[in-house]
Design a protein around this motif. Structure first.
Motif, PDB file in Angstrom:
ATOM      1  N   LEU A  89       1.239  -1.131  -0.585  1.00  0.00           N
ATOM      2  CA  LEU A  89      -0.141   0.166  -0.220  1.00  0.00           C
ATOM      3  C   LEU A  89       1.059   1.683  -0.346  1.00  0.00           C
ATOM      4  CD1 LEU A  89      -3.151  -1.145   2.760  1.00  0.00           C
ATOM      5  CD2 LEU A  89      -2.361  -1.989   0.404  1.00  0.00           C
ATOM      6  N   ALA A  90       1.213   1.489  -0.948  1.00  0.00           N
ATOM      7  CA  ALA A  90       1.956   2.806  -1.129  1.00  0.00           C
ATOM      8  C   ALA A  90       1.367   4.321  -0.667  1.00  0.00           C
ATOM      9  CB  ALA A  90       2.346   3.000  -2.961  1.00  0.00           C
ATOM     10  N   LEU A  91      -0.137   4.464  -1.287  1.00  0.00           N
ATOM     11  CA  LEU A  91      -0.192   5.851  -0.490  1.00  0.00           C
ATOM     12  C   LEU A  91      -0.529   6.204   0.901  1.00  0.00           C
ATOM     13  CD1 LEU A  91      -3.453   6.422  -3.144  1.00  0.00           C
ATOM     14  CD2 LEU A  91      -1.396   7.826  -3.105  1.00  0.00           C
ATOM     15  N   PRO A  92      -0.508   5.770   1.468  1.00  0.00           N
ATOM     16  CA  PRO A  92      -1.520   5.723   3.196  1.00  0.00           C
ATOM     17  C   PRO A  92       0.506   6.213   4.287  1.00  0.00           C
ATOM     18  CG  PRO A  92      -2.239   3.506   2.586  1.00  0.00           C
ATOM     19  CD  PRO A  92      -1.486   4.069   1.895  1.00  0.00           C
ATOM     20  N   ASP A  93       0.491   7.615   4.033  1.00  0.00           N
ATOM     21  CA  ASP A  93       1.135   7.831   5.529  1.00  0.00           C
ATOM     22  C   ASP A  93       1.312   6.974   6.387  1.00  0.00           C
ATOM     23  OD1 ASP A  93       3.117   9.653   3.010  1.00  0.00           O
ATOM     24  OD2 ASP A  93       1.684  10.415   4.007  1.00  0.00           O
ATOM     25  N   LYS A 129      -8.707   6.990   5.862  1.00  0.00           N
ATOM     26  CA  LYS A 129      -9.807   5.734   5.058  1.00  0.00           C
ATOM     27  C   LYS A 129      -9.568   4.493   5.546  1.00  0.00           C
ATOM     28  CE  LYS A 129     -10.162   8.386   1.068  1.00  0.00           C
ATOM     29  NZ  LYS A 129     -12.132   9.629   1.282  1.00  0.00           N
ATOM     30  N   THR A 173     -12.694   5.400  -2.913  1.00  0.00           N
ATOM     31  CA  THR A 173     -11.723   5.556  -3.709  1.00  0.00           C
ATOM     32  C   THR A 173     -10.795   4.306  -4.092  1.00  0.00           C
ATOM     33  OG1 THR A 173      -9.991   5.786  -1.720  1.00  0.00           O
ATOM     34  CG2 THR A 173     -10.873   7.614  -1.980  1.00  0.00           C
ATOM     35  N   ILE A 196      -8.817   2.691  -1.624  1.00  0.00           N
ATOM     36  CA  ILE A 196      -7.716   2.872  -1.093  1.00  0.00           C
ATOM     37  C   ILE A 196      -7.495   1.829  -0.728  1.00  0.00           C
ATOM     38  CG2 ILE A 196      -6.138   3.994   0.537  1.00  0.00           C
ATOM     39  CD1 ILE A 196      -6.768   6.893  -0.449  1.00  0.00           C
ATOM     40  N   ALA A 217      -2.246  -2.185  -6.504  1.00  0.00           N
ATOM     41  CA  ALA A 217      -1.632  -1.408  -7.382  1.00  0.00           C
ATOM     42  C   ALA A 217      -2.068  -1.510  -8.529  1.00  0.00           C
ATOM     43  CB  ALA A 217      -0.745  -0.954  -6.961  1.00  0.00           C
ATOM     44  N   LYS A 251      -3.679   9.572   5.031  1.00  0.00           N
ATOM     45  CA  LYS A 251      -2.034  10.703   4.542  1.00  0.00           C
ATOM     46  C   LYS A 251      -2.331  12.302   5.122  1.00  0.00           C
ATOM     47  CE  LYS A 251       0.235  10.952   0.655  1.00  0.00           C
ATOM     48  NZ  LYS A 251       0.733  10.309   0.410  1.00  0.00           N
ATOM     49  N   GLU A 310       1.213  18.075   2.479  1.00  0.00           N
ATOM     50  CA  GLU A 310       1.998  17.748   2.303  1.00  0.00           C
ATOM     51  C   GLU A 310       2.162  19.845   3.098  1.00  0.00           C
ATOM     52  OE1 GLU A 310       1.672  18.783  -2.398  1.00  0.00           O
ATOM     53  OE2 GLU A 310       4.046  19.765  -1.386  1.00  0.00           O
ATOM     54  N   LYS A 317       4.369   3.946   7.932  1.00  0.00           N
ATOM     55  CA  LYS A 317       4.827   2.614   7.432  1.00  0.00           C
ATOM     56  C   LYS A 317       6.341   1.887   7.604  1.00  0.00           C
ATOM     57  CE  LYS A 317       3.689   3.103   3.205  1.00  0.00           C
ATOM     58  NZ  LYS A 317       4.270   3.054   1.478  1.00  0.00           N
TER      59      LYS A 317
END
Lengths: 386, 233
Positions: free
Chosen positions: A51-55, A90, A118, A120, A124, A220, A223, A245
């Motif tokens: 899972l690349a998106l969540p921080d 999410k 989404t 999420i 991928a 997430k 920024e 992560k």
């Protein structure tokens, strides 16, 4: 003098071969076994890295590793989403479900429920099908390993090949109908159970009834937000566990290292390889020195200083060390190449290469020190004794 | 004539457990430059101990040993190594040739010890082998050479770096009469040509005729120093 040392070493073919084989074996054990260990450890957190998106992963504070499912109350999702610095939050359901296979058998599977808007948390890479088909009723996506093996239909004839699970086929998940709409590529898990992806709501339907259903909250950060600060803020305001992560990976690895016998078993294997390699290579190198003691005595009598002899012996030791290590590493890489599409877990980071090189150098240094001790105390007058 | 080796009241004792073994007692000896001296005597009389001290690979218990005016046992270990590598050549009873090196490479070892590259040293070794009549065996490994040939290679090795003193331990004892004679002839000729002193330890009476003087030893002492003529009588 380096030339004489080299010729003395390689000129005795059987001894030279013995030393190199010993070091090759030690190098092989010290690269291949830790490689499998690292590979296995990587599988324990494969789902996290997929899972690349969540921080940030938010969970019950008592959770110890990725497969430790301790559901949260649903309002926690909104509580986390409202915290300053959170871009989005999410839900993710993670649980176990029993699948009834087309052939009549049963198989325990990992069930992942992702946010239906989404996706999420969804895989991928889809090898077959379309992720949007998860909007269809009863739809699921199955990982490739599961489709090819544990969820496949048994062979029609004894000894025949299994028939892989296909798009459009049906499964029964906890007495609910499920239709395969996609085959996904995922990292192999530690338990190697099939992974079934579906929407969060449908996952709750498939799984046995339980009061709380929210396993993880995937966050997430906005920024520029410091992740550690945000984790601390989430924990302070909600009382939940919040990890980046990397922290969650460390937590998972720590659990497996602490509560399973894997590190001890692999450690013993590596240690045995090290000891056997050290014994073979060390003793052969030492014997080589003893057998050549007369010639070292001749060199000493002729005027070679201990410093030059040290240089000769260290050069010999380094030569066989790098040769043995190179061959051991080569065999390891060959094994890895031949088994790359198999179930064998194998990973070989650079740090492991340095670790095994260090091990081989220790063995060689040990042999060289033993040999040098004998050579330094060698009386050159030995040359006149017959 | 210059004095090559001068031993004054040289004594060597070995500790053998609770016993003390006196290997040399009160040795006084001078060897002149260009001279071939034979040390003769029964086994255990101290011949090998004496040449080991003279060659600087064994330390005396007391007394003085000068080689070309240098008290070699006053030298630091590193200086002694350098001294040996430049000043002394060795010929052993069992040849001590390196089995994994060719004859030419074996001969070149003293030059490599002095820092010469192995290619150049081997080339010079090849040249030196011509002087002992073994140019055709330069690339042969020592195990393929006869005993006489091996000893000639060893002599070439002892002489290649032009040492001032050559010590030989029983150089002919493993050889037949013909080869023994040949080896001694070569040793004598080359040492005369190079103008170096030669000390030969031997039991072999046949070699006495090559000597300038013969020192008879017994029980760690030099009994007498005689001419070859006297010895053969």
């Amino acid at each position: 003098m380096l030339y004489i040392g080299w010729r003395m070493l390689v000129g005795n073919h059987s001894k030279f071969l013995g030393i190199v084989v010993g070091l090759t074996f030690a190098g092989l054990i010290m690269t291949q076994q830790p490689g499998v260990f690292v590979g296995l450890m990587t599988r324990t957190f494969g789902f996290i890295t997929d899972l690349a998106l969540p921080d940030i992963w938010v969970m019950d504070p008592e959770v110890q590793f990725i497969d430790d499912n301790k559901p949260l109350p649903s309002p926690a999702l909104y509580e986390v989403a409202s915290i300053e610095g959170v871009a989005w939050a999410k839900p993710l359901f993670k649980g176990l479900v029993t699948a009834r296979l087309p052939g009549g058998g049963f198989q325990n599977c990992n069930l992942i429920g992702v946010d239906r808007a989404t996706f999420i948390g969804a895989p991928a890479v889809l090898l077959q099908g379309n992720l949007n088909d998860l909007h269809q009723s009863d739809s699921i996506v199955v990982n490739q390993e599961g489709a090819l093996d544990k969820l496949a239909t048994p062979p029609r004839v004894p000894g025949g090949a299994k028939i892989p699970l296909q798009i459009g086929q049906r499964l029964e998940l906890n007495d609910h109908r499920a239709i395969v709409v996609g085959i996904a590529k995922t990292s192999r898990t530690f338990q190697s159970q099939p992974i079934i992806f579906t929407t969060f709501e449908r996952a709750i339907q498939f799984s046995p009834p339980q009061r709380q259903t929210l396993t993880f909250i995937l966050v997430k950060a906005k920024e520029g937000e410091n992740l550690q600060t945000l984790c601390d803020r989430i924990h302070r305001q909600t009382g939940l566990g919040a990890y980046t992560k990397e922290q969650f990976i460390d937590l998972t690895i720590e659990y497996y290292l602490k509560y399973t016998g894997i590190p001890i078993n692999f450690g013993i294997s590596v240690l045995l390889g090290f000891l056997v390699g050290a014994a073979i290579a060390g003793q052969t190198f030492y014997n080589f020195t003893l057998e050549n003691m007369r010639y070292f005595g001749v060199l000493k009598a002729m005027g070679i200083s201990n410093k030059v002899l040290l240089f000769m012996i260290v050069s010999q030791a380094l030569f066989v060390a790098f040769l043995g290590y190179g061959l051991g590493l080569g065999v390891t890489c060959l094994c890895a190449l031949l088994t790359q599409d198999s179930m064998l877990a194998f990973r070989f980071p650079y740090s492991l290469m340095l670790f095994s090189l260090g091990g081989i150098l220790v063995i060689s240094a040990f042999s060289a020190i033993l040999s040098l001790h004998q050579i330094f105390k060698l009386d050159p007058a030995i040359v006149f004794r017959n | 004539m210059k004095i090559a080796v001068s031993c004054k009241n040289l004594t060597k004792k070995f500790d053998s457990g609770s016993n003390e073994v006196i290997a040399l007692q009160g040795i006084n000896l001078e060897v002149m430059d260009g001279e071939l001296l034979i040390l003769a005597g029964p086994s255990g009389c101290g011949k090998t101990t004496l040449i080991s001290i003279i060659a600087g690979i064994l330390t005396q218990t007391s007394g003085i040993c000068d080689v070309y005016g240098q008290n070699i046992h006053d030298l630091s270990p590193l200086a002694l190594c350098t001294f040996r590598s430049k000043m002394i050549g060795f010929v052993f009873q069992s040849y001590n040739l390196f089995p994994t090196l060719t004859a030419a490479e074996n001969v070149g070892i003293p030059l490599m010890i002095q820092g010469m590259g192995h290619l150049e040293a081997t080339e010079q070794g090849r040249e030196m082998l011509k002087k002992v009549g073994l140019e055709d065996r330069a690339d042969a490994f020592s195990s393929t050479l006869s005993g006489g040939q091996q000893q000639r290679v060893a002599i070439a090795r002892a002489l290649i770096h032009s040492p001032r003193l050559i010590v030989c331990d029983e150089p002919t004892s493993a050889l037949d009469s013909e080869n023994g004679h040949r080896v001694m002839s070569i040793l004598k000729d080359l040492s005369m040509r190079e103008k170096c002193a030669l000390i030969v330890v031997t039991h072999d009476v046949r070699t006495y005729s090559f000597a300038d003087r013969i020192a008879k030893m017994e029980d760690g002492r030099i009994l007498k120093i005689i001419s070859p003529h006297e010895a053969l009588e």
